[in-house]
Structures are given as structure tokens and as C-alpha cells.
Design an enzyme around this catalytic site. Structure first.
Site, PDB file in Angstrom:
ATOM      1  N   ASP A  19       1.053  -1.199   0.068  1.00  0.00           N
ATOM      2  CA  ASP A  19      -0.135  -0.180  -0.005  1.00  0.00           C
ATOM      3  C   ASP A  19       0.970   1.078   0.011  1.00  0.00           C
ATOM      4  O   ASP A  19       1.508   1.348   1.033  1.00  0.00           O
ATOM      5  CB  ASP A  19      -1.097   0.295   1.206  1.00  0.00           C
ATOM      6  CG  ASP A  19      -1.864   1.040   1.032  1.00  0.00           C
ATOM      7  OD1 ASP A  19      -1.539   1.960   0.586  1.00  0.00           O
ATOM      8  OD2 ASP A  19      -2.923   0.801   1.798  1.00  0.00           O
ATOM      9  N   HIS A  20       1.012   1.909  -1.030  1.00  0.00           N
ATOM     10  CA  HIS A  20       2.198   2.722  -1.213  1.00  0.00           C
ATOM     11  C   HIS A  20       1.890   3.982  -0.527  1.00  0.00           C
ATOM     12  O   HIS A  20       2.707   4.741  -0.101  1.00  0.00           O
ATOM     13  CB  HIS A  20       2.238   3.091  -2.679  1.00  0.00           C
ATOM     14  CG  HIS A  20       1.290   4.180  -3.299  1.00  0.00           C
ATOM     15  ND1 HIS A  20       0.073   3.572  -3.561  1.00  0.00           N
ATOM     16  CD2 HIS A  20       1.029   5.497  -3.293  1.00  0.00           C
ATOM     17  CE1 HIS A  20      -0.691   4.591  -4.100  1.00  0.00           C
ATOM     18  NE2 HIS A  20      -0.209   5.613  -3.942  1.00  0.00           N
ATOM     19  N   HIS A  67      -6.050   2.551   1.422  1.00  0.00           N
ATOM     20  CA  HIS A  67      -5.032   3.833   1.715  1.00  0.00           C
ATOM     21  C   HIS A  67      -5.984   4.531   2.814  1.00  0.00           C
ATOM     22  O   HIS A  67      -5.202   4.809   3.856  1.00  0.00           O
ATOM     23  CB  HIS A  67      -4.927   4.886   0.652  1.00  0.00           C
ATOM     24  CG  HIS A  67      -4.536   4.194  -0.367  1.00  0.00           C
ATOM     25  ND1 HIS A  67      -3.481   3.310  -0.895  1.00  0.00           N
ATOM     26  CD2 HIS A  67      -4.701   4.408  -1.951  1.00  0.00           C
ATOM     27  CE1 HIS A  67      -3.240   2.906  -1.922  1.00  0.00           C
ATOM     28  NE2 HIS A  67      -4.125   3.567  -2.908  1.00  0.00           N
TER      29      HIS A  67
END
Lengths: 511, 511
Positions: free
Chosen positions: B200-201, B263
Site C-alpha cells: 500500500d504505497h 489507503h
């Protein structure tokens, strides 16, 4: 306190609604002295230049030396051009100077007061000052009794019908509790407490005033403002200057009387006080007095030393060699007067139980700074121990001078692929944030006195409680001349002061 | 969770002590896709340029199209020059590109995996990668099952003696709870949980990582981080972009699945979680899962609407007219897919009882911003009510992007002779404070996966708990197509979203 509460309270009114005070006359005793030249006249000029003075303010300088109005004005113009915080505008100065007069008299000559009275009566009729009179005691403290007595005997202490008569007292308010009481008695015979304004110019500084707003208008601060969250507080006032020609006065006073009794205890009170019931001058001062009454007495022969007094020896400030205190002009070569004081103060109430307040004040220290540093408790050492960078605890610093503002030291992760924690600062600068310079403390205080607002002035019981605390410290010293420590000029004070904090596992904050 | 804990935990070690990972090979499935070109290869190049890559890293692109190593490298060079955060150095690129190879195969052709296996075995001997293999799933999610199956059947999921085999999964991790469970099952058949890295950047961004440091390394924050001191929290992710050619994918996903499930719920978890027992990946993820389990379900037909979904209609962004969502390429003209979601989330645990968390996310909003705004309770209205300027409550804003940093809104006295209180900001900017740009999220995450540190990756149960919550929201929507609200592109979303806060007496924060 049941003294009459002034009606105009700026804490209750916004800038837009605050009205310029009514016309009045300001009589300055000691009109040829340093304070008048450096502070009072430049402050009055700046108030005029910014449009904050009443339409008519007559300024009468009262002093011994014979001098014409013209010579007096020329003298003040030179001083204002030198000391004003903003450039002096010729036209504004002309108009301002036209309202300045000189009244020559000895301080102990009743006739001089009678002729002043006649002069003021004539002005009241011609100039619309209407019997509103502000007497400013800028003379030496030894003159206060004589001036107060003559004001009373000449009847100047009583305002004419429809006017008012107020007195501003400059520090020192005595030199110990008995002399302060005597001064309060003399002042009280001439003026009611509500018309007596004891000036402490630290209270006129924006950031000092902001302490209450910070605390009581921000839930994040007041919610943590107690012994549960705060570890200790450090209050610092340092300056690189020495006695600078004031040797004669200073040697009789010393740092404890000159700075701690008034300025630093006031900052301590603002930092430690309970929320007042309202923002009236007396409610606020009631809370400050409660702090002073809660100070744990520092008595001679306590089990642990909590006070360190120091005197600067020769050294170098900013690379320039300077003489020691005992080598300064007008200082006896065996003087035991302190130019530095460090003390641990404990406030024995519920909020501050176990939270030491450390006060540090000195001359010939490396930097010019006044600040209150609130050190919060550390986080429990359960997650980030052993992380490189280490964990500093949070510190909220209220900078009184220079560069007024507030900063909060916190820990943040350094950018990068591993966890390195560094202290960083969130910062707020008064000047850059509001885009204008803070007015000088004296401007604010003069305007407040003209408006009858005593919020930022010390009440008689505040002064006396502060002396009660300070006198006990002094009594310990007087009995023990050996207690004086020496520090090289340009250092941060005697090593002995480090021990005060070291036994709590603490160190003085680096400024 | 009893999956094996990775040994290299950067939270335990400083930058200086963190060692560069051992040599390994990185196999990218979907090597000709956008993610590889825009993010993965530029990130790997930057790691190499900054000296953070192992001495030998072999990068093998796995994709369908026939292509030579040379053509693949040329293609990636062009992409890297376009998307790298720093200028590409020719010499560094040469060295880097020499380690990049292309492997042509269909994703469902077992033979392609067998030949890959042979290629890797040969490399292991010659290049010192020693059986350390990182498989990166950058292909479309519909390919995941096939790739996982073939990795297993070819034996690539098992590391050779002394090596390791890890897999990085890109979002979406399913499109609801059943598909997520199926994906987790498939991944679990091939790789143990400890070797499965769900990326999950957002978690790779510096400020997201800093949330834990801010909270647990600063007593002033964690001491107030609860329902007693916090009024509510607003989490925002806004962007001016529309679907930008991703219409086909986006219309099947929508904002709730595309952004909130991963996110924004991750940011919410970091903000709301209890302090973990230690900083190991599993301890932290245990606490995040507890938050997800405490989310009050948003069920169809609740007494009050707590979700608003919106879709942008035509409008103008930064003064430029843009079409509505239904007019975008590959979008059905009657699409009910949401491009905007606002929801009130309640966390039913002791810490957060009564503190709503508001999430707001949308496309075609006026600004690009991701932030967490913690709104503290107001001070009791007993001292400064009626003061001009008014009293805003304190807000701590953690800016994730752009301009990563932290600011604290507080009330201060405006300079001047009367009391006027204004909100001011104490501010801390990552970039200016540390004097260097934060590395890209993918750099950090790739390095972590090479090191076997799963702290910043989502665990299977996190993903499933998040879907459980999101699915209930979706079920309500699917039953009620009328619930979609429209907002003009370039506005801050549908008016209906204001009502979510209005009933608490609140408004959305202005960014």
C-alpha cells in the site's frame, strides 16, 4: 481586594471597539532622566505617530534643572530620534513637541507643586484635558516619598470634578518587604489602589500578554498544563551587558532585587496561575497573588541548596575582553552583590506539586534572551528506546525577547528507509506571522494607564508577597557571605548552578 | 498471528546500522505495464543511484509481448528519464541497465515459469543472488491466480537452499471480502504469510510512517490522543484529476474500493491504533486490525445516513472546462460508480468513544492533498467569549502529500494594545527541516521487501477486515441506486456531504 474596578477593560473589547483614551495631561517626575529620554518620550511619540494618543495630551516634565520648554523639547527630540522604534517624522514631531512643557522645581518644594497645579488648571480649561492627570514617577526611588507627600499636600492627588488623578510608580517598589509596605502606605495615602499603577515593563511585552491567551485559548496547552504532564519549567533572562554605568544603583540592588522580585516572578505567575474567573484586572491579579502565596519559602539552612548566586569575574563577551564586576566603576572591590541568580522554586499547590520551576538570570552571559521553557514529561521508554537519534522530550518555549514567538520541540522521523528520530521544531514568530512589529511595552502600558486599565500592573499585595519570598532568600545570603560564586564574564554562569538541576537529572536548556 | 517474524527490523536499527539487503533477483510480472515504467523501475534506479541497492540485483521483466533485453532496457530508460525523481546519470543508468533482463511468456504458460526457473538458477550461480527471489505482481489482478498457481507448480515459490522466495502483491487485493479471501487463500498456498507483502504505497510515504513517531515519541500528542481531548478527526484525499484513461478499470472499482478500503483505512488505523507492545511488524499490524474490528458497521437503512457517494458532473478544474464522469472514455453513460465518498466512521472502543472520524475522498476536487486533521476540543467558553477575532479550536494537521509536514493551529494574541485573538500556525515542513527530499514510497517498500521487513505492508487479516467494513457500505448502495449525488468537477463535492458534519455542528476543513 475591593478596590474600584476600572471600567475600560481592553480584554473585554476588540481593537475596533477600543476607544482612544480621553484627553489628559501626563506629568513626568524626573523628566531629565534616562527613563524619560530612552523610553517614555519615544513611547509617547510613537503612540502619537500611530494615531493612538488622545486628541489632546499635554506632557509636563517636572525636574530640578532650570530649562526652557524649547531646550527641553530639543533635548527630547534628539533622544527620540535616537531611541524611537520607528523613524521620526518631522511634521509629527512638531505637532507632538508643541504639547510638551517643562516645569522646573525641586521634588521637595511644595511651591513647585502648587504652581504645577495652577498650570494644570489653566490647561484643563484651555486644552480640554478636563482634570484628567497621570503622574509618572520616573525619578529615583528615594524621591518617591517626597513627591507623594507634596502631591497630597498640594491637593494634586485629588482629581478636579469630572477628572481623575492616577499615579504610575516605576520599580523598584521598595528594596524589601518593610520598605515596600512603607511605599504602599505612602502611595495609598495619596491615591486609592485602583489609581495606582506599578509598572513592570515585562508585562507590557506582547509575548508576556500572550501567555494567558496561549494557555486559556488553546485546549492542547491548558489540558497539559499541570504536574501530570509537565516535568519542569525553566525561566531564563540573560544579557551580555554588565552594569553599564549603573554601578552605584546596581551594587545596592543586585540581580535578585533588580530582576527576580519583579520581572521573573511575574512571568512565573503568568505561567503558573489558575484560570481567573474573568479577565478583569483584579481577577487576574488575585490568581497571581495565589501563586506567590504558594511559593515554598526558601529558608536559610534548608536541607538542600536551592539558590545559587554568582558574580561575574573578568572574561570575554563576544570575543571582547571585559572587566570583572568588582573592577567596574562605582563598585567596591569587595562587593558581594550578585549579578547572577539561579533558583529552584516550588509551588505548593495541587496543579504544580512536584514540578520545579528553575529561574536563571544574569549579566555578562553569552546571549540576550528572555524565555519560558515548559519541559513536558518524557514518553514511557517502551517503543523507541535504542533508536539512533534518541528521544528528546517535548519543550514548549515562549520567547519573550528577542524575536518574540512560540516554538514546540517535538520528535519526528528523519526521512529515509530506516527509523531515525530527530528533534524538530514547530515555530511561530510574532513578527513574521502578523507582519508588524510589536509595539514597545511602554506604549501599551502608558495607554492602559490613561484608560484606567490596571491588568498589566502589579497590585500592592503582589509586590508585598513577592518581597516576602525574596527577603527570605536574602536573609540566608546575608548570614553567609561565603555563598557567592564567581563566573567568567561571557560564560553561562557559575558551575554550582548546574548542580541545582543535576540532582533532578536535568540540565539547563541551551539557548 | 504466528507467522514467522522477519529478523531485520529497521525500526530497531538506525540508518547507520541498517545494512544494505543481500543480493537478490526481482522478477516483475507485468513488466511492460504502467506501474513498472512509472514507479518500479524509477524506484529501483534511484535506489541504485543512491547506493542503497545490494551489490547485485538482477531485475527480470516477465511479460507477454516479445521483446529483446535491449529493447526492454531502452524502453525503461525512456520511462525512467521521464518519471525519476532525480535526473538520470548516464553512467549509473548503464550499470543499472546491465542488470535488467526480459523474459517473454504468457502468464498462464507453465513452460515460461520453468524457463524462468532455469534462468534464475543460472543467475544464482553466476551472479551471487543465491536463490533470493522477490516476485512482484504488477500485472492486472485477474492474472494473480494464474501467476500464483504457476509459481507453485514450477516450484518457484520455494526458495533454493539458503535463499528466500517472497511475493509482493499490488492492490487491488480483491474487490470484496469473498474475492480477497480467495486471493489470500491462493497466495497462502504458494507463500507463507511472512513472505507475502501486500503493498500500500501510502504506507511508504514518510509522513504516514511519521504518524507513529509523532504519536508515540511525543508525550504532548499521545497524552491528548483520546476522546477526552479530541473532538473529531478529518481524513482527506483529494485530487483534481479525473479517471485519466483508466476508465475501464475505475468504473468497475470506484472510489470506495480504489482508495478507502486500502489507503484511507490504513491512515485511519495509524491515527487511531493503540500503542503496540513493540515495533515488530506483527505487533503493529495486530493493533491496526483491532481498529478495523472496532469500526461500527455502516449498515443499510441505519437511522441516519453516514455515507455520501458522489460522481462528478461536468465543470471546470483550475479554470479549464472538463467533462463529467459519464462522458469520459470507457464509462457507460448511466454509470453509478462513485468518484467521491464521504463517510462518518465511528470506532467503538474506549479511546475513541464519541469521536467521529470523517473520511472524504474524491476526484476532480479543486486541490491535490492528502492529510489527517485532528481537531481538538474547544476550550470552555468562560474567558475569551466575545473577544473580536473569535476562538478557533486547535487542529493538528499531518500533511501526507504534497509538502509533507505537520502544523498546529493555535490561538494567539495579535500584537497591539487591545486583546484580539487570531488563529496562527506553528509549522514543520519535512523538506526544509531535513534539507532533503523524502524518497519515493516505492523505494522504501521495495527495500523493505528485499530485507524481509513487513511492517509497512498489509497483513491478510487487515485486508479482510477492511473489506468486511467496506462490503457493508457497498451492500447498502447496491440496494439503492438513487443514493448517488452529483457534484460539478472542480467543486469540493456534493452538498449532501456537508450535512454529515452539520449535524455535529461541524464543517469540512478548508484546505
Amino acid at each position: 481586594m475591593n478596590s474600584k474596578e476600572p471600567t475600560a477593560n481592553p480584554f473585554r473589547e476588540g481593537l475596533s471597539s477600543r476607544t482612544v483614551p480621553e484627553p489628559c495631561s501626563v506629568i513626568i517626575f524626573g523628566a531629565t532622566g534616562d527613563l524619560t529620554r530612552r523610553k517614555l518620550i519615544p513611547a509617547l511619540y510613537n503612540l502619537a505617530a500611530d494615531g493612538n494618543l488622545p486628541s489632546s495630551v499635554k506632557i509636563i516634565g517636572f525636574a530640578r534643572r532650570s530649562k526652557s520648554d524649547g531646550a527641553f523639547r530639543a533635548d527630547l527630540e534628539e533622544a527620540t530620534r535616537q531611541f524611537s522604534r520607528q523613524p521620526v517624522d518631522d511634521a509629527v514631531w512638531e505637532t507632538f513637541a508643541d504639547q510638551v512643557f517643562y516645569h522646573c522645581s525641586e521634588f521637595d518644594d511644595l511651591e513647585g507643586y502648587r504652581s504645577l497645579s495652577a498650570k494644570l488648571d489653566a490647561m484643563d480649561k484651555k486644552e480640554g484635558t478636563c482634570g484628567r492627570r497621570l503622574f509618572y514617577m520616573a525619578a529615583g526611588p528615594d524621591q518617591f516619598p517626597s513627591i507623594l507627600k507634596n502631591l497630597r499636600e498640594s491637593g494634586l492627588n485629588k482629581a478636579p470634578e469630572g477628572g481623575w488623578a492616577r499615579v504610575i510608580l516605576e520599580k523598584p517598589f521598595g528594596k524589601d518587604l518593610p520598605t515596600a509596605r512603607e511605599l504602599n502606605r505612602l502611595a495609598g495615602e495619596a491615591f486609592p489602589e485602583a489609581d495606582t499603577f506599578r509598572i513592570d515593563h515585562y508585562l507590557g511585552k506582547e509575548t508576556a500578554q500572550n501567555i494567558m491567551v496561549l494557555r486559556f485559548a488553546n485546549s492542547i496547552f491548558e489540558g497539559m498544563w499541570n504536574a501530570r504532564c509537565i516535568d519542569h519549567v525553566q525561566i531564563l533572562s540573560s544579557e551580555p551587558l554588565g552594569v553599564e554605568g549603573r554601578g552605584g544603583y546596581y551594587d545596592k540592588s543586585g540581580a535578585l532585587r533588580d530582576m527576580v522580585q519583579n520581572h521573573l516572578l511575574q512571568l512565573l505567575c503568568l505561567t503558573a496561575m489558575e484560570p481567573p474567573t474573568d479577565l478583569s484586572a483584579n481577577s487576574i491579579r488575585d490568581e497571581k497573588v495565589k501563586v506567590l502565596r504558594s511559593l515554598r519559602p526558601i529558608r536559610r539552612g534548608g536541607s538542600l541548596p536551592v539558590v545559587v548566586r554568582g558574580q561575574y569575574a573578568e572574561g570575554a563577551v563576544h570575543g571582547k575582553p571585559v572587566p570583572g564586576y568588582r573592577q567596574e566603576a562605582d563598585i567596591p572591590p569587595d562587593s558581594a552583590t550578585e549579578t547572577y541568580v539561579a533558583l529552584e522554586v516550588n509551588i505548593d499547590n495541587w496543579r504544580w506539586a512536584g514540578v520545579p520551576f528553575f529561574i536563571r538570570i544574569g549579566k555578562r552571559l553569552p546571549k540576550f534572551a528572555t524565555e519560558i521553557a515548559v519541559h513536558f514529561k518524557a514518553v514511557p521508554p517502551v517503543l523507541f528506546q535504542g533508536i539512533s537519534g534518541g528521544l528528546d522530550h517535548n519543550v514548549l518555549v515562549i520567547r519573550i525577547q528577542p524575536d518574540e514567538g512560540v516554538s514546540l520541540r517535538m520528535s519526528a522521523k528523519m526521512p529515509g528507509s530506516s527509523l531515525r528520530i530527530e528533534p524538530v521544531k514547530m515555530d511561530f514568530h510574532y513578527g513574521t506571522s502578523f507582519g508588524k512589529a510589536s509595539p514597545e511595552a511602554y506604549e501599551r502600558l502608558l495607554l492602559d494607564a490613561m484608560s484606567g486599565d490596571a491588568t498589566l500592573f502589579a497590585r500592592c499585595d503582589e509586590v508585598e508577597e513577592a518581597w516576602r519570598f525574596i527577603d527570605e532568600v536574602r536573609e540566608g545570603w546575608d548570614a553567609d557571605d561565603a555563598g557567592l560564586c564567581f563566573y567568567p564574564a561571557g560564560s553561562w554562569g557559575p558551575e554550582e548552578a548546574d548542580a541545582l538541576l543535576a540532582r533532578h537529572g536535568l540540565t539547563w536548556r541551551r539557548v
